[in-house]
Structure formats: C-alpha cells, structure tokens
Design an enzyme around this catalytic site. Structure first.
Site, mmCIF file in Angstrom:
data_model
loop_
_atom_site.group_PDB
_atom_site.id
_atom_site.type_symbol
_atom_site.label_atom_id
_atom_site.label_comp_id
_atom_site.label_asym_id
_atom_site.label_seq_id
_atom_site.Cartn_x
_atom_site.Cartn_y
_atom_site.Cartn_z
ATOM 1 N N ARG A 131 0.818 -1.215 0.000
ATOM 2 C CA ARG A 131 0.000 0.000 0.000
ATOM 3 C C ARG A 131 0.858 1.274 0.000
ATOM 4 N NH1 ARG A 131 -3.664 -0.198 4.849
ATOM 5 N NH2 ARG A 131 -1.918 -1.378 5.688
ATOM 6 N N ILE B 42 -27.966 4.224 14.850
ATOM 7 C CA ILE B 42 -27.822 3.107 13.912
ATOM 8 C C ILE B 42 -26.906 2.014 14.465
ATOM 9 C CG2 ILE B 42 -27.210 2.521 11.517
ATOM 10 C CD1 ILE B 42 -29.785 4.205 11.900
ATOM 11 N N GLU C 214 -20.946 -0.983 19.600
ATOM 12 C CA GLU C 214 -20.081 -1.715 18.655
ATOM 13 C C GLU C 214 -18.583 -1.471 18.842
ATOM 14 O OE1 GLU C 214 -21.522 -1.475 14.551
ATOM 15 O OE2 GLU C 214 -23.596 -1.358 15.242
ATOM 16 N N TRP D 253 -19.603 -7.945 0.599
ATOM 17 C CA TRP D 253 -18.335 -7.338 0.996
ATOM 18 C C TRP D 253 -17.248 -8.387 1.263
ATOM 19 C CZ3 TRP D 253 -20.480 -2.855 4.612
ATOM 20 C CH2 TRP D 253 -21.048 -1.877 3.789
ATOM 21 N N ASP E 227 -28.431 -5.235 9.820
ATOM 22 C CA ASP E 227 -28.021 -4.218 8.846
ATOM 23 C C ASP E 227 -27.826 -4.812 7.461
ATOM 24 O OD1 ASP E 227 -27.821 -2.052 10.644
ATOM 25 O OD2 ASP E 227 -25.851 -2.728 11.327
ATOM 26 N N GLU F 224 -26.261 -2.475 -3.528
ATOM 27 C CA GLU F 224 -25.096 -2.440 -4.414
ATOM 28 C C GLU F 224 -24.794 -3.787 -5.049
ATOM 29 O OE1 GLU F 224 -22.238 -0.913 -1.482
ATOM 30 O OE2 GLU F 224 -21.086 -2.730 -1.881
ATOM 31 N N CYS G 120 -27.695 1.918 3.893
ATOM 32 C CA CYS G 120 -26.930 3.152 3.753
ATOM 33 C C CYS G 120 -27.223 3.907 2.484
ATOM 34 C CB CYS G 120 -25.458 2.824 3.673
ATOM 35 S SG CYS G 120 -24.722 2.469 5.215
ATOM 36 N N HIS H 65 -21.793 11.721 7.952
ATOM 37 C CA HIS H 65 -20.502 11.824 7.283
ATOM 38 C C HIS H 65 -19.950 13.243 7.315
ATOM 39 C CE1 HIS H 65 -22.364 8.141 5.620
ATOM 40 N NE2 HIS H 65 -21.202 7.690 6.031
ATOM 41 N N CYS I 72 -26.677 7.098 9.656
ATOM 42 C CA CYS I 72 -25.806 5.909 9.617
ATOM 43 C C CYS I 72 -25.107 5.805 10.975
ATOM 44 C CB CYS I 72 -24.797 6.011 8.468
ATOM 45 S SG CYS I 72 -23.988 4.443 8.075
HETATM 46 N N1 GLN Z 1 -24.657 -0.772 12.623
HETATM 47 C C1 GLN Z 1 -23.635 -0.257 11.761
HETATM 48 C C2 GLN Z 1 -23.016 0.984 12.390
HETATM 49 O O1 GLN Z 1 -23.682 1.715 13.013
HETATM 50 C C3 GLN Z 1 -24.155 0.086 10.398
HETATM 51 C C4 GLN Z 1 -23.053 0.554 9.498
HETATM 52 C C5 GLN Z 1 -23.451 0.794 8.068
HETATM 53 O O2 GLN Z 1 -24.586 1.049 7.784
HETATM 54 N N2 GLN Z 1 -22.526 0.713 7.173
HETATM 55 O O3 GLN Z 1 -21.848 1.257 12.229
HETATM 56 ZN ZN ZN Z 2 -25.367 3.064 7.094
#
Ligand code: GLN
Ligand code: ZN
Length: 748
Positions: free
Chosen positions: A17, A420, A473, A550, A588, A594, A632, A683, A715
């Site tokens: 990288r 979320i 998380e 993913w 989720d 996608e 998302c 974001h 998100c």
């Molecule tokens: N539960 C996840 C978080 O809050 C959802 C992340 C996502 O939507 N990519 O990070």
């Molecule tokens: Zn999200």
C-alpha cells in the site's frame, strides 16, 4: 492460429500500500510532490516488470493513478467543472477528488458492480483544453521498459460519457470528445505503440442498444487514425448488443467469459474472422485459482469458433490483491488455491501454453491436485447441508403479519429516538485490539476495557434521553470482519488489500467453504449493555447479503446458498439475543442494493434470494420482537416491493440530501412499516441544529402518519468524535420532543 497473452490493468496501490501511504503523507504535508510521484512511478515500474517477467505479450499500461482513473481521464480531456477551473495541477486534481476550501468534490459512485468507486465526470460547456502530456509520457516510459508489449489503456469515449453527468446535449458531447480522442490516438500512433485498448464496459449495460448509432459513428471516426483499436468489455455479456458490436471497425474485441452469457452469444452469432478475440477467462473479480477442467472446456468451445485469440484476465486485476504466496499464515491447502494478481498472470501463461499444444510441464495437473487437497481440507459441512435441505418457506415467515405483531411490540413515545449502532471508534479503542493481538493485554482485560466503553455509551444515551439504546459496537473493527472471524468457512488475509477509492483500501474476507456459527457472537456485549439500563437495547447484527457482497465468495457454492448459510448463523444469533432478553434486533443490510446485477433483467433473481436470506435470518423472531434493518442509501423507488418483502418492522435509511424525497417515494409507494429517515448526515462533522431536524421531521409528517416515524441519524457514528456526537444527539432528542408537543397540542 494466433495466440497471445494480455492484461487489462494491474493493482495500483503497491504491494504494501505504498501509494496509500504516500498520498496520506502528502495530504498531511509530511512529504512533497516529488516523493509522491516517485512512489507512484516505482509502483508502476514494479507492475510492468512483474508482467514482463510473466511473459505477457500485450501489457496494459497507463492505468496507475494518483486517485482514480476516471478522474485522470476527465482532467486529460478537459472535463473540469467551472468551480475547479481556476485551480491548477494537483490542487485541482485533489480538489475534484476530495473537495477544497468548501468547494465540493465530484460525486463518487460505484464502478459498475465492483467495490471500486470512481469520481463522476461533469460535462459542461465549453470543455477546457485537453492535455495528454502525462499519459503520453507514461506510455513512452513504458515503451522503454516493455517495448512493443506496452499497450496503452484508455477509458473509451462512450463509457466515459455514459458514466458522466451530462449538462450539454449528447451529440455535442460526443462530437467534442471525439475530436479529443482523435488527437490522443494520433499522438499514440506517433509514439509507435502497436495498438490501444479502449475500455468500453458500458457496452454490457442493459441500455447499450440505445447508443448503437453513436458507437458506430464514433468508432468509424476513431478507426481512421489507423492505430489498431482493441475494444475491451467486461463485467457481463454484451447481450443484445453482441451482433452490432462485432461489426465495429476495430482490430480486436475483449469479452468476459467469467460472467454472463458471452460463450452462448459467441456460439450463436460467431466471431468476425478479421478481429482478434480477447478471451477474458481468468476471473479478475475473485481470488481463486482457475479450475483447469472447466476453463479448458470453455477455451475449447471458443477455439472451435475462432482461433485468433488472446488469453487474459476478465478485467483489470485492480480488483484483486497482489500475491497470495505472502499469506503464509493461512493454512497451506487454502493458500495453494488462492490466485491473486501474480498467480493470475502465471495462469494466463499456462493456459496459453496449453492451448498452443506446448507441454505446460504439468502445471495444470498441479493446480488440479491443489484443488483436490483443498477439498480434503475444507469438506462440506454435513450439518449445514442438512439444514439447507430442510429449509421450508415457513422458515422465512415471521409468525404473525406486521399489522398484527406491531401491537405486541414495545410501546414507545411518538417519534422514538435511536441510533444506527456504532459510537465513536476512538484510537484508544482501536489500540485495545492492537494490544490484545500483541499479547500486551489478556482477553479478560480487553473485555473489561470494552465493557467500560459500553457503560460510558449507555450512560451517555440515557442522559441524552434516547429511547432505544445500542451498545456502541466498540468490539467491532468492521461490521463484516467481526462476524466473519467468529464463523467457520471465513478466512482473513494479512496483505490482501484492494483499492476501494483513492487512498482507501479494504481487505475483504474470503469465504472458502460452508459457513457455520461456532459460538454466540454478540450476546456477551448485548447482555453487558442491557444490564446497565432499563431502556431497550437493540441487538446489532450484520445481514447475510452485506456479508456476501463485501467478501470474496466461494466459487463452488452459489452466492444464494452462501447467503442462506450465513442467514442460518444469524437466525441462531437472533434466537440467542431473544433468549438473552433482546426486545429489538437490528439486521443491517447496507450493501443489499449495491449487489444488484448490471442487467435489470437479472435483478429479480438476485433480489429473490437476497430478500429470502434476510427473511431467514429474521423469521425466527417472536412476533413481540421488533426487527429493524438499516440501509446506507436512499434509492428505493425501483426496488420498493422487495424492500417491503424484507418484512422488517422498522427500516432506517440514509437521507443526506435531507429533503425527504426518498421518504415520499417509499411512502408514496404505500410502505406501511415504520421508517427511520435519517435526520442528519453522519458523514459531515457539522453538528445539526434542533431547528433543522424539526423542520425535516415536520415535512416528513405531512406525508406520513406519526406512528410510522422514527428519529435517528442516517448511519453509524463510528467515524465521528464524541465531541460531535454528543451535542448532535442531544439536539436530535430535543427535536423529537418538540414534535411530540405538536402531536399532543389540540388541533386548531
Ligand atoms: N450498525 C452499523 C453501524 O452503526 C451500520 C453501518 C453501516 O450502515 N454501514 O456502524
Ligand atoms: Zn449506514
């Protein structure tokens, strides 16, 4: 018979990288332009040498990029939006990529159905002057190393147009661009290259036929330069465009034989004898070695139609990591069947030799044995197979329909507030994992530290007055990796990085066999969190479709079946969460959309199994348990009935455009379940004000009954800082309270 080997692009981030690191150092003013350019050139040179050593006859060059190859072509062709025209050189380049001084960047979006993201060109009038200087210089450098093997890779004019945001009429844009491509091709011809690759993957999209005349006239013009054009397509078959694409005045056409139905089209319509066929047979989108038998049988069929061939990867190798032999920590039988870029180059050589009738010194036989050893190492899991066999439609069904079960589910105030799932992943939290890995702290110490974070998070959410809490998380680096690491059938590489966009790289897990849960995955943290509060804590899971999309998946098991296997593991987790007292579980699926196939006619098939997989995971829940899902994105219009079929009780979506458009779209389509229409964009570091969120909720209310509305950010909060999250969520709770007063106020 002619038989050559070729490549269509190579990984460009550097084996370690290097480009990522050089870019970040440059952006942080820790190094200068020269160092950055030197790094890129060194990576490029190493790529050329590797391909030369592998004996590739026609090596695609010029695809190395400082950020994104589509951006490179926009700039070379003079497609520069007005807001960036006064900037020059790298300021302009990185500005368009990442934004500068508050001037927005170009929009970024997925490159076809890959996980690579490109910057969307904005074509306005007039174009700025074109400048191919850097590209021609690269071509010249490549020629000194590779001689005639160097074949410039150029993004085709019509794919560029198809992917652009057009603010002029199409004819105008085509004619402007054509002029520029004519100049480019002449310059390349002057440099003495033997041919040029024009990449036109847009030809595999379902609407290619609409552009037939434009392709014909454009390629008629371009062919007059007299430089042989090899037109490259990938990611799917040509579909109904096949017959007319074959007639385009080009010297060669590359087709992807790893996806779609190009083989059938080839057999049906034949292949023009005056053209060379680029046979994309080594899969550039997966990390497995070839299966010699099946690949050889495809090649034989192709050879019975046409014999002027070029053996090559199905697309650029930028979608796979560099070298599987570096993965020394993976079990040998697995490592031996992994094919990253270097292994794929070798396979191309072996296949070409075999086709030419030369003795490949039994190299294919060796691969065959490696696959046999792998099958021993990763046999089918009888318990998983048994479960799949016994699967019935009932398993996909919640015990009661939404209209009935919603009355049994937790009662909350109107406009319930929640998040979320993730809360800030601070460097201290990430450090904990590093220390655990290095053995500097014990598992027990690690867990205690995570629990302290959970406690802090719960306490904050209580104080902020949120209605439904999460544990935060903290124990998860990544939402797929965290689950994959606890499932059998998943493997993780050390060096398997691929570029997602710019300097961002990801290391997707590898699904190599039947997937099973070996232990509960989220129960411990859930229990810790729930024990600290009387409020409801949502259990938090990553859905089966996102895990599939993913990861690098297995080639022997259909994706639909892999999704079902993962869904079973989540089903068990949902049941365990319920048993541990969870009243709500969120599954989720940010990557569901996608994964849509490129051709709309294949959408239904994909959506059918992916929605089934979600339903299998959720179907076990008691009617009293509220199932949430999060996605998302907010484009639902075209797949709304599938979203409905998920049968989630609550759906939370992104709404960074924050104009409620999507909300109207889905409710207009009659969506009856509850919706959390993200009230602010996670974001952005900007802290949203209460008024702004009240405003947004009020607009939503005009179209949706109160009982369908949830209030949440759009998100997870893991990339934000606590200093941003705390005031933002407090404002959000405040906004919900104001709305509640509206509801309670007597109607006038
Ligand atoms: N539960 C996840 C978080 O809050 C959802 C992340 C996502 O939507 N990519 O990070
Ligand atoms: Zn999200």
């Amino acid at each position: 018979m002619t038989l050559q080997t070729a490549t269509l692009g190579y990984p460009r981030i550097g084996e370690n990288r290097e480009v990522k690191k050089a870019l970040e150092a440059f952006w942080n003013s820790k190094s200068d332009v020269e160092t950055l350019l030197q790094t890129i050139r060194a990576v490029e040179l190493a790529n050329w040498q590797t391909q030369l050593e592998a004996g590739i006859d026609r090596i695609g060059i010029g695809d190395t990029s400082l950020y994104d190859h589509v951006l490179d072509w926009s700039i070379r062709l003079g497609i520069i939006p007005e807001r960036y025209q006064s900037f020059t050189e790298l300021e302009q380049y990185f500005g368009m990529a990442r934004g500068k001084d508050g001037i927005p960047a170009l929009e970024m979006t997925k490159w076809f159905d890959t996980n690579y993201h490109y910057l969307v060109p904005e074509i306005t009038q007039p174009l700025q002057p074109a400048d191919f200087g850097d590209f021609l210089e690269t071509v010249h450098r490549a020629q000194t190393v590779l001689g005639d093997r160097a074949v410039p890779i150029v993004l085709g004019p019509l794919t560029l147009l198809r992917l652009s945001r057009l603010e002029v009429n199409l004819e105008q844009a085509v004619s402007d661009l054509c002029d520029r491509y004519l100049v480019l091709l002449s310059e390349l011809k002057n440099l003495g290259v033997v041919e040029v690759q024009l990449h036109e993957p847009a030809l595999v999209l379902g609407d290619a036929d609409n552009f037939k005349e434009i392709y014909q006239s454009t390629y008629d013009l371009l062919s007059r330069v007299g430089l042989p054009i090899h037109q490259v397509t990938y990611f799917d078959d040509l579909g109904s465009a096949y017959p007319w694409v074959m007639e385009l005045p080009v010297a060669g056409i590359s087709l992807d034989f790893t996806r779609g139905h190009n083989l059938a089209l080839l057999k049906q319509h034949g292949f023009p004898s005056d053209k060379q066929l680029g046979v994309g047979i080594v899969d550039a989108r997966n990390i497995w070695k070839i299966r010699p038998d099946s690949v050889l049988s495809i090649l034989e069929e192709i050879q019975s139609t046409t014999t002027n061939l070029r053996i090559q990867p199905s697309a650029s190798l930028q979608f796979v990591p560099y070298d599987a032999t570096r993965e020394t920590k993976l079990p040998e039988p697995l490592r031996n069947v992994l094919g990253f870029a270097e292994q794929k180059l070798e396979e191309i050589g072996i296949l070409a030799h075999t086709l030419a009738g030369a003795d490949p010194s039994d190299k294919l036989a060796i691969v065959q044995t490696q696959w046999q050893a792998f099958e021993q190492f990763s046999p089918v899991n009888p318990a998983v197979q048994e479960r799949l066999r016994n699967l019935t439609v009932n398993d996909l069904e919640r015990p009661l329909p939404y209209e009935q079960r919603k009355h049994l589910q937790p009662v909350l105030p109107p406009f319930p507030t929640t998040t979320i799932g993730s809360f800030p992943q601070t460097s201290e939290v990430r450090q904990l994992r590093v220390k655990l890995k290095r053995g500097e702290i014990t598992q027990a110490e690690y867990e205690a530290a995570i629990d302290a974070e959970i406690a802090k998070c719960i306490q904050f959410q209580e104080e902020a007055g949120l209605d439904v809490l999460v544990h935060g998380e903290f124990e998860r680096t990544d939402m797929v990796e965290f689950f994959g690491q606890q499932l059998s059938g998943f493997a993780f590489t050390e060096h398997g990085w691929v570029q997602s966009y710019g300097s961002r790289c990801v290391r997707p897990p590898i699904i190599y066999g039947d997937v099973a849960r070996t232990q509960p995955m989220t129960i411990r943290e859930f229990k810790v969190a729930q024990s600290l509060t009387k409020k409801i804590v949502k259990g938090m899971l990553t859905g089966p479709v996102t895990m599939i999309n993913w990861s690098f998946t297995c080639i022997d098991i259909p994706r639909s079946e892999q999704a079902m296997q993962i869904a079973f593991t989540l089903r068990d987790e949902v049941a365990d969460l319920e048993a541990a007292g969870a009243k709500m579980v969120q599954i989720d699926e940010p990557a569901l959309r996608e994964g849509l196939p490129l051709k709309p006619e294949r959408w239904n098939e994909y959506l059918s199994w992916s929605v089934d997989a979600f339903r299998l995971a959720a179907g076990v829940a008691k009617p009293e348990t509220q199932i949430h899902t999060h996605m998302c994105y907010s484009e639902f219009g075209d797949i709304i009935e599938h979203i409905e079929r998920l049968d989630a009780d609550v759906l939370s979506i992104e709404n960074s455009r924050s104009n409620n458009e999507t909300l109207f779209e889905i409710t207009g389509a009659g969506y009856k379940h509850q919706v959390g229409n993200g009230v602010y964009d996670v974001h952005s570091p900007t802290i949203p004000s209460t008024e702004q969120m009240v405003q947004q909720l009020r607009t939503g209310l005009a179209h949706l009954p109160t009982e369908q509305i949830w209030v949440n950010p759009d998100c997870g909060l893991k990339t934000r800082r606590w200093e941003e999250v705390m005031p933002a969520l407090k404002n959000m709770v405040e906004a919900a309270k104001i709305l509640r007063e509206d509801v309670n106020a007597p109607q006038t």
